[in-house]
Design an enzyme around this catalytic site. Structure first.
Site, PDB file in Angstrom:
ATOM      1  N   ASP A 106       4.499   3.750   8.829  1.00 45.60           N
ATOM      2  CA  ASP A 106       3.470   3.116   9.604  1.00 45.60           C
ATOM      3  C   ASP A 106       4.840   2.421  10.874  1.00 45.60           C
ATOM      4  OD1 ASP A 106       2.439   2.844   7.647  1.00 45.60           O
ATOM      5  OD2 ASP A 106       2.312   0.880   7.209  1.00 45.60           O
TER       6      ASP A 106
ATOM      7  N   ASP B 298       0.485  -1.366  -0.483  1.00 51.47           N
ATOM      8  CA  ASP B 298       0.052  -0.073   0.160  1.00 51.47           C
ATOM      9  C   ASP B 298       1.002   1.207   0.238  1.00 51.47           C
ATOM     10  OD1 ASP B 298       0.574  -1.127   2.545  1.00 51.47           O
ATOM     11  OD2 ASP B 298      -0.960   0.271   3.371  1.00 51.47           O
TER      12      ASP B 298
END
Lengths: 327, 327
Positions: free
Chosen positions: B211, B66
């Site tokens: 992240d 992603d």
């Protein structure tokens, strides 16, 4: 049978057209089939009725990025959504290399098996209960195929007079014969379904072609086909200016072929991004329609993203998003 | 300095949020910089003012799909658009393997050089005339970084009194000193720009984190930073239910950290697709804002796709698409 265009632009996406992808189903979207998977195909699907959980198989026409770069995202999203059922991918062998390399280099994993089937294997046929799928080799810069979808297991009608003549009275055996099953009677006779039923209509057949500069290669396949979906990347003047290298078709070339082949329905797609729909200085997409219509007298459509078409059992094709011919 | 969110969804795209991508520029969109490149980033750019011809460098936080699956399409589209200028990609080494494998297996080629720079190289720094870029190692399932953008070459003001005291009269040398250039006078004296100018404001600094389940790792970098863009994938209750495996942050965790670090501006992004903006049974995205605001007293934003923010020279941050705080 229905099909929905998920992308209709050649090479690069535009603001209104994504790169190639086509969803196809037989009788409702469960299951469904995908032909080509350009980047953003999974995004387009979010605005359609098709779910990654119900996708039965993916058919790739050729390895170019505008037909394949959506695969890694679509496959991993299906996994994140919880898919566990295996998925067939019928594609050139390099597509398997691409998918595997991306998965390996992105710490990805799939919670379901991928079943790669080499589209170049001699005599390849794929089938499930709804469709038999074969292919035709096309002419492009890389190995490229058209996928031919022929419906299977058509409804049978009982030959009731013949059944009664042969002393077979209405009962459960009639139902089995109608479903295509052979029946062993108690008296020892074996009744073959095909002897006591007939199929009252031809099987619908649809061709989804990949990039191709020689439509004549589809002559045999078009015999008995009801729809051809084919690229028309350029108008003839642009094709002439660019020269033969890209190995694409012009609208004129495809229109002429479709007329020769007496195809009842032709849907053009995969348009160069130079053709636009709005006002302005860019060549208008209608030039492609006008050029094809000069050659072709059948029913012509220019595909748009999210347009859904239905091929009825009576072999009529309609675009469910009604609009003027060629627009 | 401005930045535009091209994607704000975690893992998979939704109908209103694409996966990660952020465009950043210093003073107008030429040149601009991209942080992360989820699938569909090139599509989002078609609806922005950023052109693939003017892209200076791509910074990838980590290898997950992603954040990376949009690279092959973006890079090949840039080539098809005619790009010839080289492009820096600062990323983990596996991103180079991914891009190369996809290019090789799709008959693609690029008409410009890619310059891969390993983001894990010790002490890596990247800079051009607008920005110096460093990174901070984060904590995630794979190696992951925050990218720290600090503006360079700030406007200098002349110390006019000092110049006059030293007998240097207004003239071309004043202009050169103001531009940061040292000047050799005819009398043999060498004037150093830094002795005769000062920079009247701090350099703007922005952190774009990948992240991360441990915001404290950004403590040092946040000292002197004016904006932190950080993931808040879940609310705390969902994070607790899922457990630590995904290694993401909750809105509460990030809000608490930002308060401790006395950050003036916090922009949350990378939301789990379970959070929705409309009415209905799904958890509302505002839950994330509410949770962060319980911890954090600075200026909080929840990113939406295509939102553009401007960080002014006075260090104030505003979202150019005006809307209520946290919505």
């Amino acid at each position: 049978m229905e099909f929905t265009f998920l992308g209709t632009s050649a090479g690069t996406p535009t603001r209104s057209r994504n790169v190639s992808g086509l969803a196809l189903c037989h009788s409702g979207p469960r299951p469904w089939y995908l032909v080509d998977c350009g980047e953003g195909t999974q995004h387009q699907l979010l605005h359609s009725r098709y779910s990654l959980m119900q996708l039965r198989a993916i058919f790739i026409t050729h390895i170019h990025g505008d037909h394949t770069f959506g695969l890694p995202g679509l496959l991993t999203s299906a996994s994140m959504l919880g898919r566990t059922e295996g998925l067939d991918i019928v594609a050139p062998a390099q597509v398997q290399s691409l998918v595997n390399a991306v998965i390996e280099n992105s710490d990805s994993s799939l919670g379901y098996p991928l079943n790669f089937i080499d589209s170049e294997a001699p005599g390849l046929q794929w089938q499930d209960e709804h469709f038999g799928v074969t292919s035709v080799a096309l002419s492009h810069r890389v190995t490229c195929r058209a996928w031919v979808f022929t419906e299977r297991n058509l409804e049978r009608q009982l030959l009731q007079d013949k059944l009664r003549e042969d002393g077979i009275e209405p009962g459960p055996s009639w139902g089995e014969l109608q479903k295509g099953q052979d029946v062993a009677l108690e008296d020892g006779r074996l009744l073959r379904s095909e002897d006591y039923t007939h199929i009252p209509r031809p099987a619908r057949r649809l061709i989804v072609a990949g990039d191709n500069d020689d439509p004549q290669l589809l002559s045999d396949a078009c015999n008995g086909s009801h729809v051809l979906i084919h690229e028309a990347t350029y108008t003839q003047d642009v094709a002439d200016r660019i020269g033969p290298w890209p190995q694409h078709s012009s609208a004129r070339q495809v229109g002429r072929f479709a007329q020769q082949a007496r195809l009842p329905n032709l849907v053009l797609t995969h348009f160069s991004s130079r053709y636009q729909s709005g006002p302005g200085g860019a060549p208008h997409i209608n030039q492609l329609a006008a050029e094809a219509m000069q050659q072709y007298r059948g029913q012509l459509f220019l595909a748009r993203d999210f347009d859904t078409y239905r091929l009825e059992k009576d072999l009529s094709l309609s675009c469910l998003t009604a609009r003027p011919k060629g627009s």
